[in-house]
Scaffold this motif. Sequence first.
Motif, PDB file in Angstrom:
ATOM      1  N   ASP A  53       1.399  12.428 -23.681  1.00 29.14           N
ATOM      2  CA  ASP A  53       0.181  12.994 -24.251  1.00 29.14           C
ATOM      3  C   ASP A  53      -1.043  12.387 -23.569  1.00 29.14           C
ATOM      4  N   HIS A  54      -2.082  13.209 -23.395  1.00 31.00           N
ATOM      5  CA  HIS A  54      -3.380  12.807 -22.835  1.00 31.00           C
ATOM      6  C   HIS A  54      -3.349  12.653 -21.321  1.00 31.00           C
ATOM      7  N   MET A  55      -2.276  13.075 -20.674  1.00 36.30           N
ATOM      8  CA  MET A  55      -2.193  12.945 -19.226  1.00 36.30           C
ATOM      9  C   MET A  55      -3.175  13.882 -18.528  1.00 36.30           C
ATOM     10  N   VAL A  56      -3.432  13.592 -17.254  1.00 34.28           N
ATOM     11  CA  VAL A  56      -4.285  14.432 -16.416  1.00 34.28           C
ATOM     12  C   VAL A  56      -3.491  14.831 -15.180  1.00 34.28           C
ATOM     13  N   LEU A  57      -3.487  16.112 -14.874  1.00 34.87           N
ATOM     14  CA  LEU A  57      -2.828  16.653 -13.695  1.00 34.87           C
ATOM     15  C   LEU A  57      -3.868  16.944 -12.620  1.00 34.87           C
ATOM     16  N   GLN A  58      -3.489  16.772 -11.373  1.00 38.49           N
ATOM     17  CA  GLN A  58      -4.417  17.004 -10.273  1.00 38.49           C
ATOM     18  C   GLN A  58      -4.699  18.486 -10.104  1.00 38.49           C
ATOM     19  N   ARG A  59      -5.973  18.828 -10.054  1.00 36.93           N
ATOM     20  CA  ARG A  59      -6.368  20.220  -9.871  1.00 36.93           C
ATOM     21  C   ARG A  59      -6.075  20.694  -8.448  1.00 36.93           C
ATOM     22  N   ASN A  60      -5.903  21.984  -8.316  1.00 35.87           N
ATOM     23  CA  ASN A  60      -5.799  22.663  -7.019  1.00 35.87           C
ATOM     24  C   ASN A  60      -4.632  22.186  -6.165  1.00 35.87           C
ATOM     25  N   GLN A  89       8.532  27.747 -15.094  1.00 33.29           N
ATOM     26  CA  GLN A  89       9.506  27.612 -14.018  1.00 33.29           C
ATOM     27  C   GLN A  89      10.778  27.000 -14.589  1.00 33.29           C
ATOM     28  N   GLU A  90      11.912  27.314 -13.952  1.00 35.15           N
ATOM     29  CA  GLU A  90      13.192  26.765 -14.378  1.00 35.15           C
ATOM     30  C   GLU A  90      13.879  26.093 -13.198  1.00 35.15           C
ATOM     31  N   THR A  91      14.731  25.136 -13.519  1.00 36.82           N
ATOM     32  CA  THR A  91      15.574  24.494 -12.518  1.00 36.82           C
ATOM     33  C   THR A  91      16.835  23.999 -13.206  1.00 36.82           C
ATOM     34  N   GLN A  92      17.781  23.536 -12.427  1.00 36.64           N
ATOM     35  CA  GLN A  92      19.034  23.026 -12.978  1.00 36.64           C
ATOM     36  C   GLN A  92      19.178  21.548 -12.647  1.00 36.64           C
ATOM     37  N   ALA A  93      19.481  20.750 -13.666  1.00 33.88           N
ATOM     38  CA  ALA A  93      19.715  19.326 -13.453  1.00 33.88           C
ATOM     39  C   ALA A  93      20.939  19.129 -12.559  1.00 33.88           C
ATOM     40  N   ASP A  94      20.937  18.056 -11.769  1.00 31.85           N
ATOM     41  CA  ASP A  94      22.044  17.822 -10.860  1.00 31.85           C
ATOM     42  C   ASP A  94      23.176  17.051 -11.536  1.00 31.85           C
ATOM     43  N   GLU A  95      24.095  16.543 -10.739  1.00 31.58           N
ATOM     44  CA  GLU A  95      25.280  15.883 -11.299  1.00 31.58           C
ATOM     45  C   GLU A  95      24.958  14.550 -11.965  1.00 31.58           C
ATOM     46  N   LEU A  96      23.748  14.041 -11.728  1.00 35.42           N
ATOM     47  CA  LEU A  96      23.298  12.841 -12.440  1.00 35.42           C
ATOM     48  C   LEU A  96      22.340  13.167 -13.577  1.00 35.42           C
ATOM     49  N   GLY A  97      22.092  14.444 -13.774  1.00 34.25           N
ATOM     50  CA  GLY A  97      21.153  14.853 -14.801  1.00 34.25           C
ATOM     51  C   GLY A  97      19.705  14.829 -14.362  1.00 34.25           C
ATOM     52  N   GLN A  98      19.456  14.604 -13.085  1.00 33.35           N
ATOM     53  CA  GLN A  98      18.084  14.549 -12.590  1.00 33.35           C
ATOM     54  C   GLN A  98      17.587  15.953 -12.249  1.00 33.35           C
ATOM     55  N   TRP A  99      16.298  16.153 -12.470  1.00 35.66           N
ATOM     56  CA  TRP A  99      15.710  17.456 -12.140  1.00 35.66           C
ATOM     57  C   TRP A  99      14.246  17.272 -11.726  1.00 35.66           C
ATOM     58  N   GLN A 100      13.771  18.247 -10.979  1.00 33.39           N
ATOM     59  CA  GLN A 100      12.374  18.254 -10.549  1.00 33.39           C
ATOM     60  C   GLN A 100      11.991  19.684 -10.207  1.00 33.39           C
ATOM     61  N   LEU A 101      10.767  20.065 -10.560  1.00 35.03           N
ATOM     62  CA  LEU A 101      10.264  21.392 -10.189  1.00 35.03           C
ATOM     63  C   LEU A 101       8.752  21.328 -10.061  1.00 35.03           C
ATOM     64  N   SER A 102       8.185  22.421  -9.588  1.00 36.14           N
ATOM     65  CA  SER A 102       6.736  22.502  -9.406  1.00 36.14           C
ATOM     66  C   SER A 102       6.195  23.732 -10.110  1.00 36.14           C
ATOM     67  N   LEU A 103       5.046  23.562 -10.736  1.00 33.12           N
ATOM     68  CA  LEU A 103       4.288  24.665 -11.303  1.00 33.12           C
ATOM     69  C   LEU A 103       3.120  24.989 -10.375  1.00 33.12           C
ATOM     70  N   PRO A 104       2.626  26.211 -10.411  1.00 36.65           N
ATOM     71  CA  PRO A 104       1.497  26.565  -9.545  1.00 36.65           C
ATOM     72  C   PRO A 104       0.260  25.714  -9.845  1.00 36.65           C
ATOM     73  N   ALA A 105      -0.560  25.521  -8.836  1.00 36.03           N
ATOM     74  CA  ALA A 105      -1.795  24.754  -8.984  1.00 36.03           C
ATOM     75  C   ALA A 105      -2.714  25.408 -10.005  1.00 36.03           C
ATOM     76  N   GLN A 106      -3.516  24.577 -10.666  1.00 37.38           N
ATOM     77  CA  GLN A 106      -4.477  25.039 -11.655  1.00 37.38           C
ATOM     78  C   GLN A 106      -5.862  24.490 -11.313  1.00 37.38           C
TER      79      GLN A 106
END
Length: 666
Positions: A53-60, A89-106
């Motif tokens: 909560d209260h995080m800031v994401l980098q614009r653009n 966006q959706e992705t599938q966790a790998d065999e260790l349960g790790q996942w990563q994806l990207s959302l479009p810039a805002q």
Amino acid sequence: MIITKFRLWANIAIIALLNSCGGSNTATPNSNDIEQHEPNMQTSLKLAAIFTDHMVLQRNKAIVIWGQASVDATVKVSLLKGQQNLSTQETQADELGQWQLSLPAQTAGGPFELRVSQADNTVHIQDVLVGDVWLASGQSNMEWKLSWQVDNWQQEVADSSNGNIRFFELEKSYNAQPQSHIPSSGWKIASPATSSEFSAVAWHFAKRYQQHTGIPVAIIDSTWGGTPAEAWTSTTALQTIKGYEKDATDMLQNAQQWQDEFNHNDQLEQQKWQMLDSPDAYADGEILKADFDDSPWTPTNLPTDENTPLSHIVWARKHLQLSTKAQKVKINIGELNQIGRVFINGQQVYKEGWQDTTQELEVPADVLQLGDNIIVIRAVNSWDNRVLIGKKDHFYLQLDDTKLDLSGQWQVSNDIEPKIPDVKFYNWKSGVLFNAMIHPVINYPISGVIWYQGENNVGANTLYSDLFKGLINDWRVQWQEPALPFLFVQLASYLKQQDQPINSDWALLREAQASALTLPNTGMAVTIDIGDADDIHPRNKADVGERLWRAAQHIVLNEDIPYSGPSIKNVEAKIVAGKNVLVVAYEHVHGGLNIKGDELRGFAIAGSNGKFVNAQAVIAGDTVIVSSAKVKQPQSLRYAWADNSPANLYNSANLPAVPFRYSFDQ
């Protein structure tokens, strides 16, 4: 001597490593910065610790999100504003349960909600803003908090309510291998309840930035006092940097052995900090009483000095006989390096932390009594175990208008409490801070870096130019941004001013820092004018933040504003009024050159013998004419080339001129 004095004051004191580096939970350099786990179908959905909560994401910039889920689970991530779904966006966790994806810039704005879900679980991150995110890093002068007695800090904290400024501080940690875990207590919104613990330099930078742009501004604080630049650089990069190849290779090849040693050292560190301010030795009050038997102690002359330091946890006692009572009482210990307490007749009258400066202090008059009085001091140095007590001409008890000199014989012992464990500065080792405090956040998009460091590399200044440029290039590679803005502070003046020009390690380090300006998208805040001869931590942090902000305005926001002090363009040898002079042409004059004071100071010239003398200097338009009757044929020129220079050349934007040296033989 320079490094020794630095170590006496450097910010090592808060090294609480209770949550620091573990020996086995390491990640490979190619990991996705997700905490490692064994495969487990029951793993709950988690995000990396920077997503709160209260995080800031980098614009653009594309918004990168990562975390942990059940093995092979489908993970859905959505950014929402109210009921509006801005992106999913959706992705599938790998065999260790790790996942990563990207959302479009805002674009900048908010508040948003970040919603992350797998089949059996949903995580809601509330009050998310989009703005500009800056990484603040370096050693103690960047770490230095508002509440650590910087100028005007109480007013800054009182006026700090701003929901569009937020801080995320990484806890101190070091590791022999690149880590994925992000040790932090989460995002903090600027307010009087939180801002006292914000980096003062970063706060002033962020405040000016936010006020000017109107957008959310965030600081990721990754700092550790008293640390060298090589600790913040990856070992793979250090293998290519002169002077650091061997240590980097050793760390890469023997990482587990080093980590085992680090873990043992951390145990000693925890023991040390439990001892440093423990009241166990004086809880019963006996050691504080006048009739305590200190006859087995060693008679010792105080004050001490650099050549006669004490060690471990030092106790010192002195009796004073008083025949009259005073209405006003003050005490000045002069030096308590660096943690101490002072008691008079069993009552504590003074307590000093490592970030404090010893000052004259008024104490209650009724603490003293007619006849015998006892002054007791407890002192310890958490940095290098060299304890200093007292200072010449600043070691006294003042009773009304009478000063009682406390110099002379005291009874001293360092056997009252156990000896301090021998803790190594392993957080100085090659790459270890990069591994634990930079690598975990390299997937998090940022606007740029503000950096304040160099004091702990003064003794290796000849290597610093390549090291510093290597660090900048390394971080740009890590973030996959070849032009990532990197703004840094050139070291302030420090130590005693000299009447005549001498060689200076601090000047050489500043020159090495300035060499990084040859890299694109870099900016330097000159602070030669706001140092403190007696304190490596100057308390004027507002001007430092302001000057970094000016660099950001020009380099990041592309605004045409004065962002640098006058810097040398060229030097010519000429004959003016029948004498040989050097004419220095400047750029970044921004409306004209100015001086503060009656005459221009800080210039020195030398002839073919290389012996520098103080020079006369006058402003002529955008140039400075420099000469000396002692040098008939000047060959070399220096400006502000000293540990602590009286240099006073500015431009019309009140930015100090950049120190330099120049020789026609180069």
